[in-house]
Write a protein that holds these residues in place. Structure first.
Motif, PDB file in Angstrom:
ATOM      1  N   ASP A 149       0.969  -1.207  -0.045  1.00 42.48           N
ATOM      2  CA  ASP A 149      -0.015  -0.047   0.074  1.00 42.48           C
ATOM      3  C   ASP A 149       0.847   1.208  -0.057  1.00 42.48           C
ATOM      4  OD1 ASP A 149      -2.471  -1.351  -0.170  1.00 42.48           O
ATOM      5  OD2 ASP A 149      -2.714  -1.358   2.096  1.00 42.48           O
ATOM      6  N   ALA A 181       0.964   4.295  -2.974  1.00 36.77           N
ATOM      7  CA  ALA A 181       0.893   5.649  -2.547  1.00 36.77           C
ATOM      8  C   ALA A 181       2.069   6.544  -3.079  1.00 36.77           C
ATOM      9  CB  ALA A 181       0.851   5.882  -0.888  1.00 36.77           C
ATOM     10  N   ASN A 223      -4.628   4.607   8.081  1.00 38.72           N
ATOM     11  CA  ASN A 223      -4.258   3.762   7.048  1.00 38.72           C
ATOM     12  C   ASN A 223      -3.816   4.765   6.035  1.00 38.72           C
ATOM     13  OD1 ASN A 223      -6.708   4.237   5.333  1.00 38.72           O
ATOM     14  ND2 ASN A 223      -7.768   3.114   7.106  1.00 38.72           N
ATOM     15  N   ALA A 281      -4.777   4.343   2.824  1.00 38.27           N
ATOM     16  CA  ALA A 281      -6.031   4.911   1.816  1.00 38.27           C
ATOM     17  C   ALA A 281      -6.401   5.974   2.253  1.00 38.27           C
ATOM     18  CB  ALA A 281      -6.783   3.862   1.779  1.00 38.27           C
ATOM     19  N   ASP A 282      -6.663   6.086   3.878  1.00 39.96           N
ATOM     20  CA  ASP A 282      -7.224   7.280   4.391  1.00 39.96           C
ATOM     21  C   ASP A 282      -6.312   8.578   4.192  1.00 39.96           C
ATOM     22  OD1 ASP A 282      -9.702   6.342   4.793  1.00 39.96           O
ATOM     23  OD2 ASP A 282      -9.412   5.846   7.114  1.00 39.96           O
ATOM     24  N   PHE A 304      -3.850   8.912   2.205  1.00 40.01           N
ATOM     25  CA  PHE A 304      -3.921   9.496   0.832  1.00 40.01           C
ATOM     26  C   PHE A 304      -5.141  10.356   0.083  1.00 40.01           C
ATOM     27  CE2 PHE A 304      -4.438   9.313  -4.012  1.00 40.01           C
ATOM     28  CZ  PHE A 304      -3.332   9.472  -4.234  1.00 40.01           C
ATOM     29  N   LEU A 305      -6.217  10.033   0.773  1.00 46.67           N
ATOM     30  CA  LEU A 305      -7.503  10.569   0.355  1.00 46.67           C
ATOM     31  C   LEU A 305      -7.285  12.036   0.809  1.00 46.67           C
ATOM     32  CD1 LEU A 305     -10.459  10.911  -0.939  1.00 46.67           C
ATOM     33  CD2 LEU A 305     -11.214   9.872   0.929  1.00 46.67           C
ATOM     34  N   GLY A 337     -11.277   6.472   2.777  1.00 43.92           N
ATOM     35  CA  GLY A 337     -10.397   6.505   1.624  1.00 43.92           C
ATOM     36  C   GLY A 337     -10.395   4.962   0.925  1.00 43.92           C
ATOM     37  N   LEU A 338     -10.921   3.957   1.954  1.00 43.95           N
ATOM     38  CA  LEU A 338     -10.681   2.457   1.378  1.00 43.95           C
ATOM     39  C   LEU A 338     -11.659   2.343   0.162  1.00 43.95           C
ATOM     40  CD1 LEU A 338     -10.621   0.790   4.919  1.00 43.95           C
ATOM     41  CD2 LEU A 338      -8.943   1.118   3.009  1.00 43.95           C
ATOM     42  N   TRP A 394      -9.656   3.407  -2.853  1.00 40.05           N
ATOM     43  CA  TRP A 394      -8.306   2.668  -3.143  1.00 40.05           C
ATOM     44  C   TRP A 394      -8.014   1.715  -4.025  1.00 40.05           C
ATOM     45  CZ3 TRP A 394      -4.032   4.752  -1.984  1.00 40.05           C
ATOM     46  CH2 TRP A 394      -2.653   3.668  -1.923  1.00 40.05           C
ATOM     47  N   LEU A 416      -7.683   3.040  -7.442  1.00 40.17           N
ATOM     48  CA  LEU A 416      -6.474   3.621  -7.591  1.00 40.17           C
ATOM     49  C   LEU A 416      -5.399   2.612  -7.702  1.00 40.17           C
ATOM     50  CD1 LEU A 416      -6.866   6.409  -4.783  1.00 40.17           C
ATOM     51  CD2 LEU A 416      -6.618   6.771  -7.170  1.00 40.17           C
ATOM     52  N   LEU A 417      -5.472   1.507  -7.117  1.00 41.51           N
ATOM     53  CA  LEU A 417      -4.650   0.353  -7.304  1.00 41.51           C
ATOM     54  C   LEU A 417      -4.736  -0.193  -8.770  1.00 41.51           C
ATOM     55  CD1 LEU A 417      -4.526  -1.535  -3.835  1.00 41.51           C
ATOM     56  CD2 LEU A 417      -3.067   0.490  -4.735  1.00 41.51           C
TER      57      LEU A 417
END
Length: 257
Positions: free
Chosen positions: A25, A29, A185, A187-188, A190-191, A237-238, A241, A244-245
């Motif tokens: 992850d 990012a 985490n 994802a959060d 990054f968001l 953000g999950l 995510w 985005l991956l």
């Protein structure tokens, strides 16, 4: 002179499944930060804490471009900045100072992201700070801290002031320096950075228009987080995510190595 991307032997199977997922992850990012143009050559940092009492965390191998970073190339260090596992790359002292301070003080800040984008640094230099002029700005404004500029963050005594200024906030403007987000985490975090960056871009564009701006009413800030949770069904953000991956798998695969 080396012109090819550095090669790293895979650590999958030599670390726990939990750590490996965190590595994947975080590497993703880093590559997403590069994709959106938020990197600053090799000079900013994203980190994630590995669960456990040791407070070990992963950070970028200093000297590697963000678009090159892989799960196995991330460097695991302790709170003293010492490498836990062998790596041929050093760690940026400024990255260690900022990230170790927050990881040590904030159990909830599992992931910390710091950028030096043009819009972020520009907004950090505005005397009023982040203005409540867009929907995007309301999310950071609901929990925003400021840290005054003290030069490149390489002094041990600055760590206490970073922690003090951040407090319980998940967004911070480092004056004349850039943006910082933290979350439970990757994802959060990054968001949060995505929204923070957009808010700064909008502010810079709006101020360039040389027109009187209309601020968002104050009460809207108080309820923006709960409204945002409704939109994402409390996934934060999950929710974005996995998409985005998938984007990375199309445009810049290899982060899972």
């Amino acid at each position: 002179m080396q012109t090819q991307s550095p090669a790293f032997s895979s650590v999958q199977g030599r670390v726990s499944a939990t750590e490996w997922q965190l590595r994947v992850d975080l590497a993703a990012a880093y590559r997403l930060i590069a994709h959106y143009g938020w990197d600053d050559l090799i000079f900013t940092h994203l980190s994630v804490r590995i669960p456990g009492p040791e407070h070990h965390f992963l950070i970028n191998p200093f000297g590697t471009l963000f678009e090159e970073i892989t799960a196995s190339s991330l460097v695991k260090i302790d709170l003293n900045g010492e490498k836990v596992d062998d790596s041929p790359f050093p760690v940026n002292p400024a990255g260690f100072t900022i990230h170790s301070a927050i990881h040590e003080a904030r159990e909830d800040a599992q992931c910390v992201m710091h950028t030096h984008t043009v819009a972020g640094v520009a907004a950090s230099a505005h005397s009023e700070g982040l203005l409540p002029i867009s929907q995007q700005s309301l999310f950071p404004l609901s929990g925003l801290a400021y840290h005054e500029y003290e030069g490149i963050a390489v002094r041990e005594d600055e760590k206490a002031r970073i922690v003090r200024d951040l407090g319980t906030a998940n967004y911070m403007i480092l004056r004349n320096h850039g943006l910082l987000t933290c979350a439970a985490n990757v994802a959060d975090a990054f968001l949060a950075m995505y929204v923070f960056q957009r808010a700064c871009e909008i502010q810079v564009a709006a101020l360039a228009g040389d027109r009187q701006l209309t601020p968002v009413p104050g009460p809207m800030i108080e309820k923006i987080q709960s409204e945002g949770n409704k939109v994402t069904s409390n996934q934060g953000g999950l929710l974005a995510w996995p998409g985005l991956l998938r984007k990375l798998d199309r445009i810049n695969p290899g982060y899972r190595d």
